[in-house]
Write a protein that holds these residues in place. Structure first.
Motif, PDB file in Angstrom:
ATOM      1  N   PHE A   1      75.635  29.107  29.926  1.00  0.00           N
ATOM      2  CA  PHE A   1      75.605  28.400  28.650  1.00  0.00           C
ATOM      3  C   PHE A   1      76.045  29.269  27.476  1.00  0.00           C
ATOM      4  CE2 PHE A   1      72.064  25.582  30.546  1.00  0.00           C
ATOM      5  CZ  PHE A   1      73.026  24.832  31.211  1.00  0.00           C
ATOM      6  N   ASN A   2      75.647  30.526  27.483  1.00  0.00           N
ATOM      7  CA  ASN A   2      76.001  31.428  26.371  1.00  0.00           C
ATOM      8  C   ASN A   2      76.809  32.624  26.868  1.00  0.00           C
ATOM      9  OD1 ASN A   2      74.504  30.083  24.132  1.00  0.00           O
ATOM     10  ND2 ASN A   2      72.769  30.519  25.465  1.00  0.00           N
ATOM     11  N   ARG A   3      77.655  32.339  27.850  1.00  0.00           N
ATOM     12  CA  ARG A   3      78.451  33.427  28.427  1.00  0.00           C
ATOM     13  C   ARG A   3      79.362  34.069  27.387  1.00  0.00           C
ATOM     14  NH1 ARG A   3      82.282  32.045  33.480  1.00  0.00           N
ATOM     15  NH2 ARG A   3      82.857  30.413  31.986  1.00  0.00           N
ATOM     16  N   ARG A   4      79.748  33.304  26.372  1.00  0.00           N
ATOM     17  CA  ARG A   4      80.616  33.875  25.343  1.00  0.00           C
ATOM     18  C   ARG A   4      79.917  34.999  24.586  1.00  0.00           C
ATOM     19  NH1 ARG A   4      82.902  28.531  22.416  1.00  0.00           N
ATOM     20  NH2 ARG A   4      80.793  27.806  22.908  1.00  0.00           N
ATOM     21  N   HIS A   5      78.590  34.892  24.419  1.00  0.00           N
ATOM     22  CA  HIS A   5      77.840  35.980  23.789  1.00  0.00           C
ATOM     23  C   HIS A   5      77.988  37.252  24.629  1.00  0.00           C
ATOM     24  CE1 HIS A   5      74.973  33.281  21.264  1.00  0.00           C
ATOM     25  NE2 HIS A   5      76.155  32.707  21.410  1.00  0.00           N
ATOM     26  N   MET A   6      77.922  37.057  25.944  1.00  0.00           N
ATOM     27  CA  MET A   6      78.060  38.196  26.846  1.00  0.00           C
ATOM     28  C   MET A   6      79.471  38.773  26.755  1.00  0.00           C
ATOM     29  SD  MET A   6      77.103  38.268  30.921  1.00  0.00           S
ATOM     30  CE  MET A   6      75.470  37.592  30.592  1.00  0.00           C
ATOM     31  N   GLY A   7      80.465  37.894  26.613  1.00  0.00           N
ATOM     32  CA  GLY A   7      81.846  38.356  26.512  1.00  0.00           C
ATOM     33  C   GLY A   7      82.095  39.172  25.250  1.00  0.00           C
ATOM     34  N   VAL A   8      81.539  38.727  24.130  1.00  0.00           N
ATOM     35  CA  VAL A   8      81.710  39.466  22.878  1.00  0.00           C
ATOM     36  C   VAL A   8      80.993  40.815  22.960  1.00  0.00           C
ATOM     37  CG1 VAL A   8      81.205  39.466  20.412  1.00  0.00           C
ATOM     38  CG2 VAL A   8      82.042  37.374  21.507  1.00  0.00           C
ATOM     39  N   THR A   9      79.800  40.818  23.569  1.00  0.00           N
ATOM     40  CA  THR A   9      79.072  42.086  23.757  1.00  0.00           C
ATOM     41  C   THR A   9      79.892  43.050  24.598  1.00  0.00           C
ATOM     42  OG1 THR A   9      76.945  40.934  23.640  1.00  0.00           O
ATOM     43  CG2 THR A   9      76.946  43.129  24.639  1.00  0.00           C
ATOM     44  N   PHE A  10      80.482  42.524  25.669  1.00  0.00           N
ATOM     45  CA  PHE A  10      81.337  43.353  26.526  1.00  0.00           C
ATOM     46  C   PHE A  10      82.505  43.936  25.734  1.00  0.00           C
ATOM     47  CE2 PHE A  10      85.577  42.937  28.366  1.00  0.00           C
ATOM     48  CZ  PHE A  10      85.590  44.066  29.172  1.00  0.00           C
ATOM     49  N   PHE A  11      83.146  43.097  24.886  1.00  0.00           N
ATOM     50  CA  PHE A  11      84.295  43.582  24.122  1.00  0.00           C
ATOM     51  C   PHE A  11      83.910  44.758  23.232  1.00  0.00           C
ATOM     52  CE2 PHE A  11      86.495  43.459  19.994  1.00  0.00           C
ATOM     53  CZ  PHE A  11      87.741  43.908  20.409  1.00  0.00           C
ATOM     54  N   PHE A  12      82.752  44.667  22.573  1.00  0.00           N
ATOM     55  CA  PHE A  12      82.350  45.760  21.691  1.00  0.00           C
ATOM     56  C   PHE A  12      82.026  47.024  22.482  1.00  0.00           C
ATOM     57  CE2 PHE A  12      81.809  42.497  18.385  1.00  0.00           C
ATOM     58  CZ  PHE A  12      82.431  43.154  17.323  1.00  0.00           C
ATOM     59  N   LEU A  13      81.483  46.880  23.677  1.00  0.00           N
ATOM     60  CA  LEU A  13      81.258  48.052  24.531  1.00  0.00           C
ATOM     61  C   LEU A  13      82.595  48.708  24.888  1.00  0.00           C
ATOM     62  CD1 LEU A  13      78.488  46.712  26.950  1.00  0.00           C
ATOM     63  CD2 LEU A  13      78.219  48.537  25.261  1.00  0.00           C
ATOM     64  N   ALA A  14      83.577  47.888  25.248  1.00  0.00           N
ATOM     65  CA  ALA A  14      84.893  48.414  25.593  1.00  0.00           C
ATOM     66  C   ALA A  14      85.565  49.043  24.377  1.00  0.00           C
ATOM     67  CB  ALA A  14      85.768  47.293  26.159  1.00  0.00           C
ATOM     68  N   LEU A  15      85.377  48.418  23.213  1.00  0.00           N
ATOM     69  CA  LEU A  15      85.965  48.943  21.981  1.00  0.00           C
ATOM     70  C   LEU A  15      85.370  50.302  21.624  1.00  0.00           C
ATOM     71  CD1 LEU A  15      87.907  48.245  19.621  1.00  0.00           C
ATOM     72  CD2 LEU A  15      85.918  47.340  18.406  1.00  0.00           C
ATOM     73  N   ILE A  16      84.044  50.420  21.752  1.00  0.00           N
ATOM     74  CA  ILE A  16      83.388  51.702  21.471  1.00  0.00           C
ATOM     75  C   ILE A  16      83.867  52.764  22.447  1.00  0.00           C
ATOM     76  CG2 ILE A  16      81.170  52.908  21.430  1.00  0.00           C
ATOM     77  CD1 ILE A  16      79.915  50.255  20.529  1.00  0.00           C
ATOM     78  N   HIS A  17      84.006  52.378  23.711  1.00  0.00           N
ATOM     79  CA  HIS A  17      84.523  53.310  24.718  1.00  0.00           C
ATOM     80  C   HIS A  17      85.919  53.806  24.345  1.00  0.00           C
ATOM     81  CE1 HIS A  17      85.814  54.950  28.581  1.00  0.00           C
ATOM     82  NE2 HIS A  17      86.843  54.119  28.560  1.00  0.00           N
TER      83      HIS A  17
END
Length: 358
Positions: free
Chosen positions: A82-98
């Protein structure tokens, strides 16, 4: 549903979902940093952080890609969807910080720069330029510039994160939005190649290699297994066809009250709903995010999508006013206890008189 675009509205379920998501990510990062700093690694704290954020992003990407197939196998995974997009945005910021760290002017904090400045901040070239020109050995598999693969994947993930809001879903239309976000599989392939040609070449610990191999086998195997299962369901042959072109799709008793039976007719999935002594058939595809309407139920006289609650009037194939979503409808007939459906869809939002049950 909503008739206007608003800033993110968190309800209790979303708050719990996001709290568990951020708490789990934070716990992983804490454990990784704590353990790595005590193992005698030659990396300093900044290098450890780069690996922590990178590994967290890779694991979360695998989780995200697993959710879709798992919901096809077991509906108990729907809460994750239902809120997988929240997980996707969180993932993007982790990748961006990396990749480059996080130092945005509107944030009250910053996170140390990632691999871009760590490896490319000591020469005469700007780090981003250095990233693409410092190694051009594209013909050498051993020295292949894996950094470019990660950069390409990050661009795809940025586009997906930036278009995650329903504003883009509506204005791009569901098919285009869905096709755009299918780019995640291209990005996943780039990330896996990035890891194999990069970190696995410099850190050849067997646990890391085994972990990456298991993740790839899991994602590919899960998708293939689910696709095979779904194709078998679609391949179930419908019954005979009458002179008018209607196809026998089963008996009335097969459909529970306020529920549906999903059949595949002429290559399209059709949901036949039984409600209030009537039968109506509509496309199985919700106009919001292509959710499976046939796995939902009739609530307050409306077909309700199991994914996000979008609703449609069964006979009209249209959302009740003031909403405007529309789906194709199909003609339905009843002969004895058998259900017959015309496989040719009506235009979205076309009213089709329900078949009455004796």
């Amino acid at each position: 549903m909503s008739v206007s675009y608003k800033s993110i509205q968190w309800n209790r379920q979303k708050l719990i979902y996001d709290a568990l998501l951020l708490g789990t990510v934070g716990l992983y990062l804490y454990i990784f940093l704590t353990v790595a700093s005590k193992t005698g690694t030659s990396l300093d704290l900044r290098g450890i952080r780069i690996r922590a954020y990178g590994s967290a992003a890779f694991i979360l990407l695998n989780v995200i890609l697993s959710i879709g197939p798992l919901t096809r196998l077991d509906k108990r995974f729907y809460p994750l969807l239902f809120n997988r997009r929240h997980m996707g945005v969180t993932f993007f910021f982790l990748a961006l910080i990396h990749a480059i760290g996080l130092n945005l002017p509107f944030l009250p904090f910053k996170v140390d720069g990632g691999v871009l400045t760590w490896y490319h901040d000591f020469g005469n070239l700007k780090p981003l330029v250095s990233l693409f020109v410092s190694n051009t050995e594209y013909g050498d598999l051993i020295r292949f510039p894996f950094e470019s693969l990660g950069a390409a994947a990050l661009v795809i993930f940025f586009v997906m994160a930036a278009t995650s809001h329903d504003f883009w879903l509506v204005n791009l239309t569901a098919p285009i939005w869905k096709a755009l976000h299918m780019g995640v599989y291209v990005a996943y392939g780039l990330v896996v190649s990035h890891v194999i040609l990069g970190p696995l070449q410099t850190n050849q610990h067997p646990c890391l290699t085994i972990g990456v191999a298991i993740s790839v086998i899991w994602i590919v195997g899960l998708h293939l297994f689910t696709a095979l299962r779904e194709s078998k369901l679609d391949a179930k042959a419908a019954g005979s066809t009458d002179d008018a072109g209607f196809i026998d799709v089963g008996t009335i008793a097969e459909i529970p009250e306020n529920r549906a039976k999903i059949v595949t007719l002429a290559g399209e999935r059709v949901a036949i709903f039984k409600y209030e002594g009537k039968l109506s058939a509509v496309s199985n595809v919700c106009q919001h995010q292509n959710g499976p309407l046939g796995e939902g139920k009739v609530v307050d006289g409306c077909i309700t999508c199991p994914w996000h609650g979008y609703q449609y009037l069964p006979a009209e194939g249209a959302s009740p006013p003031p909403f405007t979503e529309k789906i194709p409808t199909f003609e339905v007939r009843v002969a004895g206890d058998r259900i017959w459906v015309n496989p040719i869809p009506k235009p979205p939002g076309t009213r089709v008189e329900p078949a009455l049950l004796a």
